[in-house]
Scaffold this active site. Structure first.
Site, mmCIF file in Angstrom:
data_model
loop_
_atom_site.group_PDB
_atom_site.id
_atom_site.type_symbol
_atom_site.label_atom_id
_atom_site.label_comp_id
_atom_site.label_asym_id
_atom_site.label_seq_id
_atom_site.Cartn_x
_atom_site.Cartn_y
_atom_site.Cartn_z
ATOM 1 N N ILE A 56 0.770 -1.134 0.246
ATOM 2 C CA ILE A 56 -0.160 0.013 -0.265
ATOM 3 C C ILE A 56 1.204 1.551 0.023
ATOM 4 O O ILE A 56 0.701 2.095 -0.994
ATOM 5 C CB ILE A 56 -1.088 0.058 1.142
ATOM 6 C CG1 ILE A 56 -1.701 -1.154 1.355
ATOM 7 C CG2 ILE A 56 -1.553 1.330 1.168
ATOM 8 C CD1 ILE A 56 -2.779 -1.271 2.348
ATOM 9 N N TYR A 57 1.503 1.449 0.941
ATOM 10 C CA TYR A 57 2.884 2.999 1.116
ATOM 11 C C TYR A 57 3.254 2.519 -0.195
ATOM 12 O O TYR A 57 3.700 3.937 -0.179
ATOM 13 C CB TYR A 57 3.447 2.372 2.402
ATOM 14 C CG TYR A 57 3.919 3.664 2.645
ATOM 15 C CD1 TYR A 57 3.534 4.840 3.405
ATOM 16 C CD2 TYR A 57 5.420 3.898 2.894
ATOM 17 C CE1 TYR A 57 4.299 6.017 3.524
ATOM 18 C CE2 TYR A 57 6.376 4.922 2.864
ATOM 19 C CZ TYR A 57 5.494 5.860 3.660
ATOM 20 O OH TYR A 57 6.451 7.371 3.863
ATOM 21 N N ASN A 58 4.244 1.556 -0.621
ATOM 22 C CA ASN A 58 4.939 1.680 -1.451
ATOM 23 C C ASN A 58 3.823 2.221 -3.134
ATOM 24 O O ASN A 58 4.279 3.445 -4.008
ATOM 25 C CB ASN A 58 5.759 0.574 -2.103
ATOM 26 C CG ASN A 58 7.028 0.020 -1.161
ATOM 27 O OD1 ASN A 58 7.111 1.288 0.149
ATOM 28 N ND2 ASN A 58 7.994 -0.633 -1.200
ATOM 29 N N THR A 87 1.372 3.799 -3.306
ATOM 30 C CA THR A 87 0.615 5.396 -3.699
ATOM 31 C C THR A 87 2.396 6.337 -3.279
ATOM 32 O O THR A 87 2.385 7.584 -3.752
ATOM 33 C CB THR A 87 0.670 6.125 -1.785
ATOM 34 O OG1 THR A 87 1.221 6.009 -0.518
ATOM 35 C CG2 THR A 87 -0.686 5.024 -1.366
ATOM 36 N N LYS A 88 3.211 6.126 -2.733
ATOM 37 C CA LYS A 88 4.818 6.868 -2.802
ATOM 38 C C LYS A 88 5.064 6.874 -4.692
ATOM 39 O O LYS A 88 5.554 7.622 -4.692
ATOM 40 C CB LYS A 88 5.426 6.646 -2.082
ATOM 41 C CG LYS A 88 5.462 6.774 -0.454
ATOM 42 C CD LYS A 88 5.516 8.404 -0.036
ATOM 43 C CE LYS A 88 5.214 8.797 1.413
ATOM 44 N NZ LYS A 88 4.323 10.007 0.778
#
Length: 246
Positions: A154-156, A158-159
């Site tokens: 998820i985090y990757n 978005t980034k």
């Protein structure tokens, strides 16, 4: 209150962690600073108090970065108070506990997406319309993006979107002498990073870079200040600020 001849910076997520250090650093560099916060008014006001006690100028403004109308009002307030906007340092962001893609809760996906992608897009849109010629826009990615660690789907994701938005904005602002870059910190000792991690995990990640420590918010603020000020020939770049991990 209009500040003539002074560069003006909006710092999103400026009440705590890296954002607060960036706000204080840009103020120390002589900029008038708008400290944006989502909910922690006390911490935002503490950041403003620190800046003003040191002789700087700052105000705190609440705005949800994922709400385009609220972001427009944030820029309105900066212009009404200080006369314009020269620098946008977009540090607002959220992180979810590492979770395998197979076990991902889509409500968590939507929450992180809303702040990190929609929020970046809303801020970038206003920056494109409002930053004065000769200014700078800095967004925030992550060095974890290059490591492809399990659990960071998820985090990757978005980034990765943040980097795409940033690189395209740099090209869309051709002809206006506005630099657009993203800073990609490695593991940095903030509440956002430390939350949910045990001591063994933190120690292991601290030993990853050749410098063998976690980054400090001041380390990242130094790079943001470089991009916001003297770095007029750095544009459309991702600066992986991580002590040498990747």
């Amino acid at each position: 209150m209009t500040t003539t001849g002074t560069r003006v910076a909006i710092v999103t997520g400026g009440s705590r962690g890296i954002g607060r250090q960036v706000a204080e650093r840009l103020a120390a560099d002589g900029m008038a600073v708008v400290v944006n916060y989502a909910g922690n008014e006390k911490e935002a006001q503490a950041a403003v108090d620190t800046i003003t006690e040191r002789g700087g100028r700052a105000i705190a403004v609440r705005a949800d970065v994922a709400d385009p109308a609220a972001v427009a009002e944030l820029f309105d307030t900066a212009e009404a108070t200080f006369g314009g906007v020269d620098v946008v340092a977009h540090l607002a962001g959220v992180m979810n506990p590492p979770t395998p893609i197979a076990d991902t809760d889509f409500e968590v996906l939507d929450r992180v997406h809303r702040t990190n992608i929609r929020g970046t897009f809303a801020v970038a849109q206003q920056a494109a319309k409002r930053v004065r010629d000769g200014g700078a826009v800095i967004t925030t990615s992550t060095s974890v993006l290059g490591l492809n660690l399990p659990g960071y789907g998820i985090y990757n994701a978005t980034k990765g979107a943040v980097e795409a938005i940033t690189m395209i904005l740099a090209r869309e602002l051709r002809g206006r002498d506005i630099t657009v870059n993203t800073v990609a910190p490695g593991p940095t000792a903030t509440a956002l990073f430390l939350d949910g991690k045990d001591e063994e995990t933190v120690d292991r990640m601290a030993k990853q870079p050749p410098l063998e420590r976690l980054g400090k918010p001041e380390d990242i603020a130094e790079v943001v200040a470089f991009l916001a000020g003297p770095a007029r020939w750095v544009n459309g770049q991702v600066l992986r600020t991580n002590g040498g991990i990747v």
